[in-house]
Design a protein around this motif. Structure first.
Motif, PDB file in Angstrom:
ATOM      1  N   UNK A 508       0.821  -1.203   0.000  1.00  0.00           N
ATOM      2  CA  UNK A 508       0.000   0.000   0.000  1.00  0.00           C
ATOM      3  C   UNK A 508       0.854   1.253   0.000  1.00  0.00           C
ATOM      4  N   UNK A 509       0.306   2.332  -0.527  1.00  0.00           N
ATOM      5  CA  UNK A 509       1.017   3.600  -0.529  1.00  0.00           C
ATOM      6  C   UNK A 509       1.970   3.736  -1.701  1.00  0.00           C
ATOM      7  N   UNK A 510       2.930   4.645  -1.555  1.00  0.00           N
ATOM      8  CA  UNK A 510       3.897   4.927  -2.605  1.00  0.00           C
ATOM      9  C   UNK A 510       5.286   4.492  -2.148  1.00  0.00           C
ATOM     10  N   UNK A 511       5.976   3.761  -3.000  1.00  0.00           N
ATOM     11  CA  UNK A 511       7.304   3.299  -2.651  1.00  0.00           C
ATOM     12  C   UNK A 511       8.252   4.481  -2.553  1.00  0.00           C
ATOM     13  N   UNK A 512       8.991   4.576  -1.436  1.00  0.00           N
ATOM     14  CA  UNK A 512       9.930   5.670  -1.206  1.00  0.00           C
ATOM     15  C   UNK A 512      11.375   5.241  -1.421  1.00  0.00           C
ATOM     16  N   UNK A 513      11.745   4.055  -0.895  1.00  0.00           N
ATOM     17  CA  UNK A 513      13.139   3.625  -0.964  1.00  0.00           C
ATOM     18  C   UNK A 513      13.221   2.154  -0.589  1.00  0.00           C
ATOM     19  N   UNK A 514      14.413   1.574  -0.740  1.00  0.00           N
ATOM     20  CA  UNK A 514      14.653   0.194  -0.340  1.00  0.00           C
ATOM     21  C   UNK A 514      16.074   0.065   0.180  1.00  0.00           C
ATOM     22  N   UNK A 515      16.332  -1.006   0.943  1.00  0.00           N
ATOM     23  CA  UNK A 515      17.661  -1.255   1.494  1.00  0.00           C
ATOM     24  C   UNK A 515      17.912  -2.753   1.500  1.00  0.00           C
ATOM     25  N   UNK A 516      19.127  -3.165   1.154  1.00  0.00           N
ATOM     26  CA  UNK A 516      19.506  -4.575   1.065  1.00  0.00           C
ATOM     27  C   UNK A 516      20.189  -4.999   2.357  1.00  0.00           C
ATOM     28  N   UNK A 517      19.636  -6.031   3.017  1.00  0.00           N
ATOM     29  CA  UNK A 517      20.228  -6.575   4.230  1.00  0.00           C
ATOM     30  C   UNK A 517      20.847  -7.947   3.981  1.00  0.00           C
ATOM     31  N   UNK A 518      21.240  -8.227   2.758  1.00  0.00           N
ATOM     32  CA  UNK A 518      21.918  -9.480   2.446  1.00  0.00           C
ATOM     33  C   UNK A 518      21.003 -10.529   1.891  1.00  0.00           C
ATOM     34  N   UNK A 519      20.125 -11.084   2.715  1.00  0.00           N
ATOM     35  CA  UNK A 519      19.160 -12.082   2.239  1.00  0.00           C
ATOM     36  C   UNK A 519      17.733 -11.553   2.327  1.00  0.00           C
ATOM     37  N   UNK A 520      17.587 -10.277   2.631  1.00  0.00           N
ATOM     38  CA  UNK A 520      16.262  -9.670   2.712  1.00  0.00           C
ATOM     39  C   UNK A 520      16.344  -8.234   2.216  1.00  0.00           C
ATOM     40  N   UNK A 521      15.217  -7.774   1.684  1.00  0.00           N
ATOM     41  CA  UNK A 521      15.093  -6.386   1.264  1.00  0.00           C
ATOM     42  C   UNK A 521      14.126  -5.672   2.190  1.00  0.00           C
ATOM     43  N   UNK A 522      14.488  -4.451   2.588  1.00  0.00           N
ATOM     44  CA  UNK A 522      13.569  -3.605   3.330  1.00  0.00           C
ATOM     45  C   UNK A 522      12.935  -2.655   2.330  1.00  0.00           C
ATOM     46  N   UNK A 523      11.619  -2.768   2.148  1.00  0.00           N
ATOM     47  CA  UNK A 523      10.878  -1.981   1.173  1.00  0.00           C
ATOM     48  C   UNK A 523      10.067  -0.941   1.925  1.00  0.00           C
ATOM     49  N   UNK A 524      10.328   0.326   1.631  1.00  0.00           N
ATOM     50  CA  UNK A 524       9.751   1.423   2.406  1.00  0.00           C
ATOM     51  C   UNK A 524       8.725   2.167   1.561  1.00  0.00           C
ATOM     52  N   UNK A 525       7.479   2.206   2.016  1.00  0.00           N
ATOM     53  CA  UNK A 525       6.450   3.050   1.420  1.00  0.00           C
ATOM     54  C   UNK A 525       6.015   4.061   2.468  1.00  0.00           C
TER      55      UNK A 525
END
Length: 612
Positions: A508-525
């Motif tokens: 939901x919402x609008x994607x703002x940014x993302x960050x790579x933690x190695x085996x997972x992605x943090x997806x920020x809206x």
């Protein structure tokens, strides 16, 4: 109280150029806006008739580069900026800029300006001097200069080339060389066909090239307020159409000086520097600290620097922070020194800077002139690549000494970082506005029609492609997978090597940014922050939405309206800090550092937390 007159300058080998403002030269001014108030309008890049008469044809175009070598072996890179309005006046030191604005009055908003900045490379030392000129009905005049041991702000402006300049012309100027008569000047000049053997030899031009050039000879005297002579200059300049001053010979206080183009174009050493990943430690001493942005001037003193941002600043492998400044369309390199962000160098690629990226110790920009231009960590222009269309996407670091450039027209190029040579080039069927993503040995590109195409990094051969039929807003990579954020509210996971569709997840919402933690992605809206296993699509944890995110690869910092929160890999909060509110800033950008992070806003001091 009247300032004491400047000492009689010597011909410093690091600054030996005939023109007085080249012995010094220009910088930055914020207070000038207050001087002119509402009379100043944003007038840069207006379409208007070029003034200056016959003098105008000798000026270089915006972004023009000329290399210069003097008789002591000092190499300088001269870049030209052409603007209309006050933007380059605001880059002058405060006292010089105020003098220029006071002299121009309301004409400041329509002034046709040429800024000539020279970056010197000698024995590891980097120097920058600047001259600011104006084209008007009078011709070409010199307004101010700074950056060296002496600075100037002319009133009236020093006439360099009259509007009707031609062989046989003579002219004289006189007035203040610094405000309040602290230093005055008189200058006499005449023009002729190029005939001086020493000047022609310094230029390296043949007879055919000299046909487009003009020789000027001049004598100038600078005096302090008591009438004592400070500077005596004799000079002979070679002005060539579209190139400015190509060669100079003369004397400064009796010391001979000469400069002209080098025999070959200088090249910078290839760089294989790789930026060390941040490694955030304990946060006990992390505190938000406001950091002023400054630049030193040997004559006018330390100056505040305003940087107007429309792109996120980037960090080079050596720790330089590089930003695109909208105020003058300059590239500005900053380094933390004694609690201040000090300008290390600035450059002007030409046109407006559209996108900015760093790869190792190289900074790459794309411009409105349909060019991709690279600079070294010392501010030396490495190469220029022309493109058929604009490049809106920041070039992507391939991690192997090359960058991936994706044009709006769908042309994908792998470009060698030290030389600018094209390693391979491919054409997609549709336009592209998103940057390429490098996933292992593959380059992933998504066009505006939603088609995903991956190319082999080494050869450029197509590995796989899939037409999703949905427009994408972002793409990220982690653990051998790519995650595409579609505008229909779906995250889609794909195997980077095979293209297999792994999973889908609604957001939901609008994607703002993302960050790579190695085996997972943090997806920020703006509605939620979600940690997703890149290969399985399993959601590890969810937090409230945010505006931005940075990471050291193990933890993240989430940026909300007026708060930054450090979050570990499990979603647990480790600390938080107050930061400048996004509501009070046109733009706000976060940048990770070695042991902390930065927050940048347009025309404001930076904020550092920790030791970035």
């Amino acid at each position: 109280m009247e300032s004491p007159p400047p000492e009689r300058p010597h011909a410093d080998p690091a600054e030996r150029r005939v023109r007085p403002a080249s012995l010094i030269a220009a910088g930055s001014i914020a207070a000038v806006v207050l001087v002119t108030g509402a009379t100043i309008a944003v007038a840069d890049r207006q379409t208007t008739e070029v003034l200056g008469g016959a003098a105008a044809k000798y000026l270089p175009a915006d972004g023009y580069l000329e290399w210069v070598l003097d008789d002591l072996g000092t190499l300088r890179m001269s870049e030209s900026a052409r603007t209309i309005g006050f933007s380059n006046i605001l880059q002058l030191p405060v006292s010089a800029g105020a003098s220029v604005v006071g002299d121009l009055g309301d004409d400041v908003r329509i002034a046709q300006l040429w800024r000539e900045s020279a970056t010197g490379f000698s024995g590891g030392e980097l120097t920058q001097t600047t001259e600011l000129h104006r084209l008007s009905e009078e011709g070409l005049t010199l307004l101010a200069g700074h950056g060296g041991s002496v600075g100037f702000a002319y009133s009236p402006a020093l006439l360099e080339l009259p509007a009707d300049v031609a062989p046989g012309s003579t002219w004289r100027s006189e007035g203040d060389a610094l405000p309040g008569g602290i230093m005055t000047y008189t200058a006499d000049h005449r023009a002729s066909e190029p005939t001086n053997a020493e000047l022609i030899a310094a230029s390296g031009l043949d007879d055919a090239e000299l046909a487009a050039c003009l020789q000027t000879e001049g004598a100038s005297v600078y005096r302090d307020s008591s009438g004592a002579t400070l500077l005596e200059i004799t000079e002979m300049d070679l002005w060539c159409e579209g190139r400015g001053r190509v060669a100079i010979v003369g004397t400064v206080n009796g010391s001979p000086v000469a400069q002209g183009p080098p025999s070959s174009t200088p090249t910078a050493a290839a760089t294989d520097a790789v930026a060390a990943p941040p490694g955030w430690g304990a946060i006990d001493d992390w505190r938000p600290v406001e950091v002023e942005i400054r630049y030193p001037d040997a004559f006018f003193g330390e100056q505040h620097l305003l940087v107007s941002l429309a792109n996120a600043p980037r960090r080079t492998a050596s720790g330089l922070i590089v930003a695109a400044d909208q105020n003058a369309d300059d590239l500005v390199a900053l380094r933390l020194d004694s609690g201040l962000l000090q300008r290390r160098w600035f450059a002007h690629p030409g046109g407006e800077i559209i996108a900015l990226a760093t790869a190792g110790d190289v900074t790459v920009v794309t411009t409105s002139l349909r060019q991709v231009i690279a600079y070294s960590d010392a501010g030396q222009r490495l190469w220029t690549m022309d493109t058929r269309e604009l490049v809106f996407a920041p070039p992507a670091d391939a991690g192997n000494g090359s960058v991936i450039v994706v044009g709006l027209d769908g042309i994908v190029s792998r470009v060698d970082l030290p030389t600018g040579d094209i390693v391979w080039q491919r054409k997609l069927a549709a336009d592209v506005s998103l940057p390429a993503t490098v996933a292992g040995d593959s380059v992933v590109v998504i066009d505006r029609a939603g088609a995903i195409t991956t190319f082999a990094l080494d050869s450029g051969e197509t590995v796989w492609s899939e037409d999703t039929g949905e427009t994408a807003s972002s793409v990220a990579t982690s653990d051998g997978a790519i995650v595409v954020a579609r505008e229909d509210g779906i995250f889609g996971g794909y195997d980077a090597a095979s293209g297999d569709h792994l999973w889908e997840l609604r957001y939901g919402g609008f994607l703002r940014a993302s960050a790579d933690l190695g085996d997972a992605l943090v997806l920020v809206t703006n509605e939620a922050t979600t940690a997703v296993e890149a290969r399985s699509g399993i959601v590890r944890w969810t937090l409230a939405g945010a505006q931005d995110v940075v990471t050291d690869g193990e933890r993240i910092v989430l940026f909300e309206d007026s708060r930054a929160r450090l979050v570990d890999a499990t979603g647990g909060s480790e600390g938080e800090w107050s930061i400048p509110s996004l509501a009070l800033s046109i733009y706000r950008y976060a940048l990770p550092g070695v042991d902390g992070f930065w927050v940048f806003r347009s025309n404001q001091p930076a904020v550092m937390v920790g030791q970035p």
